[in-house]
Design an enzyme around this catalytic site. Structure first.
Site, short mmCIF file in Angstrom:
data_model
loop_
_atom_site.label_atom_id
_atom_site.label_comp_id
_atom_site.label_asym_id
_atom_site.label_seq_id
_atom_site.Cartn_x
_atom_site.Cartn_y
_atom_site.Cartn_z
N CYS A 78 -31.38 -0.82 -40.47
CA CYS A 78 -31.13 0.51 -41.06
C CYS A 78 -30.48 0.39 -42.45
O CYS A 78 -31.16 0.02 -43.39
CB CYS A 78 -30.35 1.38 -40.09
SG CYS A 78 -30.62 3.12 -40.41
N HIS A 175 -32.21 0.78 -34.66
CA HIS A 175 -31.01 0.03 -34.26
C HIS A 175 -31.24 -0.76 -32.97
O HIS A 175 -30.86 -0.29 -31.88
CB HIS A 175 -29.84 1.00 -34.04
CG HIS A 175 -29.29 1.58 -35.30
ND1 HIS A 175 -28.23 1.02 -35.98
CD2 HIS A 175 -29.69 2.65 -36.02
CE1 HIS A 175 -27.98 1.74 -37.06
NE2 HIS A 175 -28.85 2.73 -37.11
N GLU A 177 -29.65 -3.08 -31.81
CA GLU A 177 -28.35 -3.46 -31.21
C GLU A 177 -27.82 -2.36 -30.29
O GLU A 177 -26.83 -2.56 -29.60
CB GLU A 177 -27.33 -3.79 -32.32
CG GLU A 177 -26.77 -2.62 -33.11
CD GLU A 177 -27.74 -2.05 -34.15
OE1 GLU A 177 -28.92 -2.44 -34.16
OE2 GLU A 177 -27.29 -1.19 -34.94
N1 GLN Z 1 -28.54 6.78 -43.90
C1 GLN Z 1 -27.88 5.53 -44.04
C2 GLN Z 1 -28.01 4.97 -45.46
O1 GLN Z 1 -28.67 5.53 -46.25
C3 GLN Z 1 -28.40 4.50 -43.05
C4 GLN Z 1 -28.11 4.98 -41.65
C5 GLN Z 1 -27.92 3.86 -40.66
O2 GLN Z 1 -27.67 2.70 -41.00
N2 GLN Z 1 -27.98 4.21 -39.41
O3 GLN Z 1 -27.43 3.98 -45.76
#
Ligand code: GLN
Length: 192
Positions: A78, A175, A177
């Site tokens: 992410c 995610h 994890e």
């Molecule tokens: N929206 C976050 C970003 O732009 C990422 C979200 C996440 O890691 N769950 O960094």
């Protein structure tokens, strides 16, 4: 025994450590330059990529991280995937640029900011793992809008790549994890 570092400036690094522990893999929380010498691979967790960038700069970790990424495997989830991308939009921001992909931050919009859903594993990963679906948690996730020819897609959601690999780097917009399925972490470890 391989040792994996988890960048621990911000975000859900503790969940990655738990996933690694369940696979019997030792991990260490990375907060200082000198620690990069002790690890065989690095996970950059989810969180807020803008905050992570700020902390990386404040702690003078950008250059050591760039040097590490050139030679060792890194897995970004992410926000971590956003940091690994070549270009970032929504809005534009600095990134490490090691994976040939363009990502758009927070791209699922307000209605579906966060969700638990099923993603489709590509035939190559499905045959490896024995199932072609996987539960995935998306939290204010980015969308990988384009990928270069060197990037292999391992899983998709609604047709967009959500798990990709380029050389010894991996990125997930979800995610892994946060679910009980350890297949994604396992495939990163196998790359080390
Ligand atoms: N929206 C976050 C970003 O732009 C990422 C979200 C996440 O890691 N769950 O960094």
């Amino acid at each position: 025994m391989k040792k994996i570092g988890v960048l621990a400036l911000q975000g859900d690094f503790a969940a990655h450590e738990k996933a690694l522990a369940r696979l019997g893999v030792a991990s260490v929380e990375i907060r200082e330059t000198k620690q990069f010498n002790d690890i065989d691979g690095l996970i950059i967790p989810g969180g807020e990529s803008t905050v992570m960038l700020k902390l990386l700069r404040a702690d003078q970790l950008m250059e050591p991280l760039r040097a590490f990424i050139k030679v060792k495997p890194v897995f970004g989830t992410c926000a971590g995937a956003i940091l690994l991308a070549k270009t970032v939009t929504g809005p534009a921001q600095e990134s490490l640029g090691v994976m040939d992909m363009d990502v758009e931050r927070n791209a699922y919009g307000r209605q579906r900011e966060s969700q638990i859903t099923e993603i489709d594993l590509e035939p190559v990963s499905a045959s490896h793992t024995g199932a072609n679906k996987m539960e995935a948690v998306f939290i204010r996730a980015p969308i990988i809008r384009t990928i270069g020819p060197g990037v292999k897609v391992l899983a998709r959601y609604q047709g967009n790549p959500v798990l990709v690999q380029q050389g010894h780097h991996m990125a997930a917009t979800f995610h892994p994890e946060l679910t009980n399925d350890l297949r994604v972490h396992k495939s990163f470890i196998e790359m080390l």
